[in-house]
Scaffold this motif. Sequence first.
Motif, PDB file in Angstrom:
ATOM      1  N   LYS A   1       0.842  -1.196   0.000  1.00  0.00           N
ATOM      2  CA  LYS A   1       0.000   0.000   0.000  1.00  0.00           C
ATOM      3  C   LYS A   1       0.872   1.239   0.000  1.00  0.00           C
ATOM      4  O   LYS A   1       1.969   1.241   0.566  1.00  0.00           O
ATOM      5  CB  LYS A   1      -0.916   0.026   1.230  1.00  0.00           C
ATOM      6  N   LEU A   2       0.374   2.273  -0.647  1.00  0.00           N
ATOM      7  CA  LEU A   2       1.064   3.557  -0.668  1.00  0.00           C
ATOM      8  C   LEU A   2       0.527   4.436   0.451  1.00  0.00           C
ATOM      9  O   LEU A   2      -0.684   4.567   0.629  1.00  0.00           O
ATOM     10  CB  LEU A   2       0.849   4.253  -2.014  1.00  0.00           C
TER      11      LEU A   2
ATOM     12  N   PHE B   1       0.319   9.332  -7.168  1.00  0.00           N
ATOM     13  CA  PHE B   1       0.039   8.343  -6.120  1.00  0.00           C
ATOM     14  C   PHE B   1      -0.773   9.007  -5.018  1.00  0.00           C
ATOM     15  O   PHE B   1      -0.467  10.126  -4.591  1.00  0.00           O
ATOM     16  CB  PHE B   1       1.338   7.789  -5.524  1.00  0.00           C
ATOM     17  N   LEU B   2      -1.790   8.315  -4.557  1.00  0.00           N
ATOM     18  CA  LEU B   2      -2.644   8.814  -3.487  1.00  0.00           C
ATOM     19  C   LEU B   2      -2.603   7.843  -2.308  1.00  0.00           C
ATOM     20  O   LEU B   2      -2.298   6.659  -2.480  1.00  0.00           O
ATOM     21  CB  LEU B   2      -4.074   8.978  -3.992  1.00  0.00           C
ATOM     22  N   PRO B   3      -2.906   8.337  -1.099  1.00  0.00           N
ATOM     23  CA  PRO B   3      -2.859   7.460   0.071  1.00  0.00           C
ATOM     24  C   PRO B   3      -3.774   6.256  -0.072  1.00  0.00           C
ATOM     25  O   PRO B   3      -4.866   6.336  -0.637  1.00  0.00           O
ATOM     26  CB  PRO B   3      -3.338   8.382   1.206  1.00  0.00           C
ATOM     27  N   ALA B   4      -3.284   5.112   0.425  1.00  0.00           N
ATOM     28  CA  ALA B   4      -4.015   3.839   0.484  1.00  0.00           C
ATOM     29  C   ALA B   4      -4.141   3.143  -0.865  1.00  0.00           C
ATOM     30  O   ALA B   4      -4.858   2.145  -0.971  1.00  0.00           O
ATOM     31  CB  ALA B   4      -5.403   4.022   1.100  1.00  0.00           C
ATOM     32  N   MET B   5      -3.430   3.609  -1.894  1.00  0.00           N
ATOM     33  CA  MET B   5      -3.440   2.889  -3.177  1.00  0.00           C
ATOM     34  C   MET B   5      -2.804   1.507  -3.001  1.00  0.00           C
ATOM     35  O   MET B   5      -1.783   1.365  -2.333  1.00  0.00           O
ATOM     36  CB  MET B   5      -2.670   3.664  -4.242  1.00  0.00           C
ATOM     37  N   ASN B   6      -3.396   0.496  -3.623  1.00  0.00           N
ATOM     38  CA  ASN B   6      -2.841  -0.855  -3.604  1.00  0.00           C
ATOM     39  C   ASN B   6      -1.777  -1.011  -4.688  1.00  0.00           C
ATOM     40  O   ASN B   6      -1.907  -0.448  -5.784  1.00  0.00           O
ATOM     41  CB  ASN B   6      -3.938  -1.889  -3.815  1.00  0.00           C
ATOM     42  N   THR B   7      -0.749  -1.779  -4.382  1.00  0.00           N
ATOM     43  CA  THR B   7       0.347  -1.980  -5.327  1.00  0.00           C
ATOM     44  C   THR B   7       0.720  -3.453  -5.396  1.00  0.00           C
ATOM     45  O   THR B   7       0.488  -4.217  -4.457  1.00  0.00           O
ATOM     46  CB  THR B   7       1.593  -1.182  -4.908  1.00  0.00           C
TER      47      THR B   7
END
Length: 386
Positions: A53-54, A286-292
């Motif tokens: 997560k970002l 990129f934004l908070p809580a993005m899945n990677t």
Amino acid sequence: MKRKQYGILGIVALAAVGIYFGVFRPAKADIPAAALYTVQRADLEDVVSSLGKLEPATYVDVGAQVSGQIQVLHVELGSQVMKGDLVAEIDPRTHLAKVEADKATLANLEATLAERRANLVQAERNYKRDASLRKQNAASELSAQTSETEYKVAQAQVKAVEAQIDQAKASLASDELNLSYTKIYAPISGTVVTLDVKEGQTLNANQTAPQLMRIAVLDTMTVWASVSEADISKIGTGMDVYFTTIGDTETRYYAKVQKILPSYTEENDVILYDVTFDVANPEQVFLPAMNTQVFFVRSQAKDVLALPIQILPAERRDAKKIALTVVRFDGNGKAAGEETREVTLGVRTRTAVEITGGLKEGDVVRVAAQPAGQANRIRPPMGPRL
């Protein structure tokens, strides 16, 4: 006649058996033909994959230190703020009243102190006078002792009021500080990424500090990857790593591993450890809580000769060299013979292995047949199968 009938029945029975074994019996799947593979060029990467997560690399959760109703919110979700900007105000009336009461108490105590100090001055005069008269036998012993006692009492009364004043000043300072907390300022410059309250909402800070919002710096993001205990030993700080996002699986973003943390979570009886690394985000894609999807690169080779990993027997998947059978073809494309060569191996992945010596591009190798159960699970991952 009966013999003739028995003969006819025997012929029919044999025919039925022949039809069953010739038509309905399945082919022997446990004796597959040998596989032929062509040496081709490919890009190989031996990677450990995980999910992540970002999150912002720098952020502050802004809370309220006093209770009260939110009077004004000066920001909204997504607002850009600078350090020191006023972001929210809590109704100050209750706290202002406490400050005014503290000031009144302090003023009263200061007046009392002035009175007690005056009494002390008078008591000191009486004590000195009676002490002098006593030396001259012009005053009684009782009068001198009474003056001395009144003087000491006056001293104690002054000290008591001074202590009360110190206490009142401390209470005033505390209440003035709480009054200042009714105005909430941004502790850092950044973006409001969460907003947990609304105007008019009442906060209770008696037990825990309520969170109002999160202000984050989005120019640098941190990827938090969850790596299983089976793979964590394969990862080290400084290792090359890249990731893709759910919305863009084609673009790779590269970085290096910064931290392998001892923190862990347990999911379905699997222990997952946290591995982190930062990535620049100047355009804030990129934004908070993005899945990677994260890939830790153990080794890699670009544009190298390679063959499918199934050329290696299961017990020799870590071998550095192996003997392979190379098939020769004549000008008409027909097999003209075979020879055995010692082949040197390099980088290997779950699907392919690098050929560093012993073969050239276009060579065809013959691999011994696998048992049916294994052969059915193996697919050549690269190139045409001959």
